[in-house]
Design a protein around this motif. Structure first.
Motif, mmCIF file in Angstrom:
data_model
loop_
_atom_site.group_PDB
_atom_site.id
_atom_site.type_symbol
_atom_site.label_atom_id
_atom_site.label_comp_id
_atom_site.label_asym_id
_atom_site.label_seq_id
_atom_site.Cartn_x
_atom_site.Cartn_y
_atom_site.Cartn_z
ATOM 1 N N SER A 180 15.092 -13.432 15.994
ATOM 2 C CA SER A 180 15.239 -11.976 16.150
ATOM 3 C C SER A 180 13.878 -11.357 16.459
ATOM 4 C CB SER A 180 15.865 -11.328 14.911
ATOM 5 O OG SER A 180 17.254 -11.594 14.858
ATOM 6 N N ASP A 226 16.944 -15.327 19.832
ATOM 7 C CA ASP A 226 18.117 -15.035 19.021
ATOM 8 C C ASP A 226 17.947 -15.520 17.580
ATOM 9 O OD1 ASP A 226 20.498 -13.684 19.101
ATOM 10 O OD2 ASP A 226 21.703 -15.412 19.695
ATOM 11 N N VAL A 280 19.918 -11.780 25.606
ATOM 12 C CA VAL A 280 20.049 -11.568 24.164
ATOM 13 C C VAL A 280 20.446 -10.118 23.899
ATOM 14 C CG1 VAL A 280 18.818 -11.487 21.955
ATOM 15 C CG2 VAL A 280 18.471 -13.422 23.489
ATOM 16 N N SER A 281 19.844 -9.203 24.634
ATOM 17 C CA SER A 281 20.166 -7.787 24.463
ATOM 18 C C SER A 281 21.642 -7.519 24.749
ATOM 19 C CB SER A 281 19.301 -6.931 25.395
ATOM 20 O OG SER A 281 19.708 -5.578 25.363
ATOM 21 N N ILE A 285 16.535 -17.996 25.081
ATOM 22 C CA ILE A 285 17.621 -17.220 24.466
ATOM 23 C C ILE A 285 17.799 -17.673 23.023
ATOM 24 C CG2 ILE A 285 20.129 -16.891 24.441
ATOM 25 C CD1 ILE A 285 20.014 -16.927 27.526
ATOM 26 N N CYS A 286 17.861 -18.986 22.809
ATOM 27 C CA CYS A 286 18.015 -19.520 21.451
ATOM 28 C C CYS A 286 16.822 -19.149 20.576
ATOM 29 C CB CYS A 286 18.181 -21.039 21.494
ATOM 30 S SG CYS A 286 19.740 -21.580 22.212
ATOM 31 N N GLN A 303 10.814 -11.287 19.919
ATOM 32 C CA GLN A 303 10.279 -11.720 21.213
ATOM 33 C C GLN A 303 8.813 -12.069 21.021
ATOM 34 O OE1 GLN A 303 11.036 -8.063 23.159
ATOM 35 N NE2 GLN A 303 13.252 -8.377 23.295
ATOM 36 N N SER A 315 15.889 -14.026 29.654
ATOM 37 C CA SER A 315 16.382 -14.423 28.333
ATOM 38 C C SER A 315 16.461 -13.222 27.402
ATOM 39 C CB SER A 315 15.463 -15.491 27.735
ATOM 40 O OG SER A 315 15.399 -16.629 28.566
ATOM 41 N N LYS A 375 24.086 -9.570 24.639
ATOM 42 C CA LYS A 375 24.888 -10.206 23.587
ATOM 43 C C LYS A 375 24.911 -9.348 22.331
ATOM 44 C CE LYS A 375 24.785 -14.387 20.709
ATOM 45 N NZ LYS A 375 24.007 -15.634 20.433
ATOM 46 N N ARG A 376 23.742 -8.820 21.954
ATOM 47 C CA ARG A 376 23.658 -8.000 20.746
ATOM 48 C C ARG A 376 24.411 -6.673 20.931
ATOM 49 N NH1 ARG A 376 19.308 -9.480 17.149
ATOM 50 N NH2 ARG A 376 19.216 -11.765 17.242
ATOM 51 N N HIS A 400 20.928 -10.071 13.235
ATOM 52 C CA HIS A 400 22.381 -10.115 13.502
ATOM 53 C C HIS A 400 23.114 -9.262 12.462
ATOM 54 C CE1 HIS A 400 22.584 -13.020 16.725
ATOM 55 N NE2 HIS A 400 21.703 -13.757 16.105
#
Length: 415
Positions: free
Chosen positions: A141, A138, A221-222, A134-135, A143, A217, A224-225, A415
């Protein structure tokens, strides 16, 4: 139906592909990863395992590691190692190992398909392992490690794949240091792209073969975004994750074997007597792989034995209980050797079949006591477990060959 979309990849220039391509980040421990980066300065492990470029005093999960990964990625783009595709497309990624070939579609799978279980899982994930990726995703930005997905072979997809492979020249074509052949073709023609997308829309189920933590993961992230973005509309790249999708009839699952540190206080003869309660036990003249479902080859005190499970233990309706790894766990490892939870018990270790029977002998003769060589779980068994909404025991499947990281990168919005 599955939504599998083309994407604009970031990928290495042709002349750098072999140097960049690296085995998945979790194949190595820290020291091994550092040695690989020392041998090959362009290895993608510089990005996937950026702690290799920092002092050993820096923790593997320190924020500086992820920042270093992002800086390295940006620098390699600026140096022209990586280029950005100008158009959305699919790729065909063929791997060849010991004469056997498997060709998959490189694409972006849907986070919503994962959430709605069109993309099915067969394995639990651990939060601490998820958090690392995830970190990584993120901070970059992007994969960087493709998820290995499988689907029931589809003639419409097969026809497109065969045509592209026959009629176009490869984008990449090299043999990695471990002898695995890697060949990649670009699929950009409108007709071919449309045919692949439409064919997958008719496929009901896709399965995670390998990469459960990377998939989980990417999904987190998705989500969260989605919360963070004003004007979110569902078309953003973070709604998809990098995947390679293979037809089931081209895949091979290898054995995933077990080693146990001791006999749980039993003498050898007493252990063999207890094993014979549920298995037929016979001596083998030499090391030998199990030949069929229900057979386990066991190495103990420099001798090989064959354990044969009776049909009544194998022919049960429960898709998980009928697995060879489950039978061994339920009728020998737990009741006799005291391994109640193989996920957490430090007395058990797992050895991928790629290492061979000699590795099982080596372990049992050194830091372990007894080794078990399993008959491989089949792709059909994997599908059956996932279709039933169940989970396999840990370390049930070992896929070879492994996908390389660094050949395809999927960037998501900053972000």
């Amino acid at each position: 139906m599955a939504f599998v979309k083309p994407f604009r990849a970031v990928r290495p220039k042709q002349e750098y592909a072999k140097q960049v391509a690296a085995l998945p980040y979790d194949v190595y421990n820290r020291q091994e990863a550092k040695e690989e980066v020392g041998k090959e300065g362009l290895s993608f492990l510089k990005i996937d395992r950026a702690e290799t470029q920092l002092s050993d005093s820096v923790d593997t999960y320190d924020s500086r590691v992820y920042q270093k990964a992002a800086e390295t990625y940006q620098q390699m783009k600026e140096d022209g190692i990586f280029i950005s595709e100008e158009e959305s497309c699919y790729y065909i990624y063929q791997l060849q190992m010991e004469g056997r070939k498997q060709a998959g579609i490189v694409a972006c799978a849907s986070v919503d398909d994962y959430l709605s279980n069109v993309i099915k899982k067969h394995e639990n994930t651990r939060e601490e392992k998820e958090q690392d990726r995830i970190c990584h995703v993120d901070t970059l930005s992007a994969q960087t490690g493709p998820i290995f997905l499988a689907y029931r072979s589809c003639e419409a997809v097969n026809q497109v794949v065969s045509r592209v492979m026959e009629e176009s020249s490869p984008l990449y074509d090299f043999v990695s240091p471990d002898g695995i052949g890697h060949t990649v073709w670009k699929v950009a023609g409108r007709e071919e792209v449309q045919a692949i997308q439409q064919a997958f829309e008719k496929i009901q189920d896709i399965y995670i073969a390998d990469g459960h933590h990377r998939a989980a993961s990417a999904v987190k992230v998705s989500l969260k975004r989605r919360e963070q973005k004003k004007g979110y509309d569902g078309t953003e790249e973070f709604n998809y994750f990098l995947s390679v999708l293979f037809p089931d009839d081209q895949l091979m699952i290898m054995d995933y074997n077990r080693c146990v540190k001791d006999l749980n206080g039993l003498a050898k003869e007493a252990f063999l007597e207890k094993a014979a309660k549920h298995f037929t036990v016979s001596k083998l003249a030499k090391a030998k792989h199990p030949a069929k479902k229900g057979e386990v080859a066991m190495y103990l005190e420099k001798e090989w034995y064959l354990l044969e499970a009776p049909n009544e233990l194998l022919q049960v309706p429960d898709a998980v209980a009928s697995l060879d790894v489950s039978v061994l766990q339920e009728y020998l490892l737990n009741p006799v050797l005291g391994i109640a939870d193989p996920r957490t018990d430090e007395r058990i270790d797992f050895v991928g079949g790629i290492r061979g029977l000699s590795e099982l002998e080596k372990r049992a003769d050194s830091d372990m006591k007894v080794s078990f060589a399993m008959y491989p779980t089949s792709i059909g068994e994997l599908f059956a477990v996932a279709d039933a909404g169940l989970l396999m025991p840990p370390k049930s499947t070992w896929f070879e060959p492994k996908l390389r990281s660094g050949l395809f990168i999927h960037e998501i919005e900053k972000h």
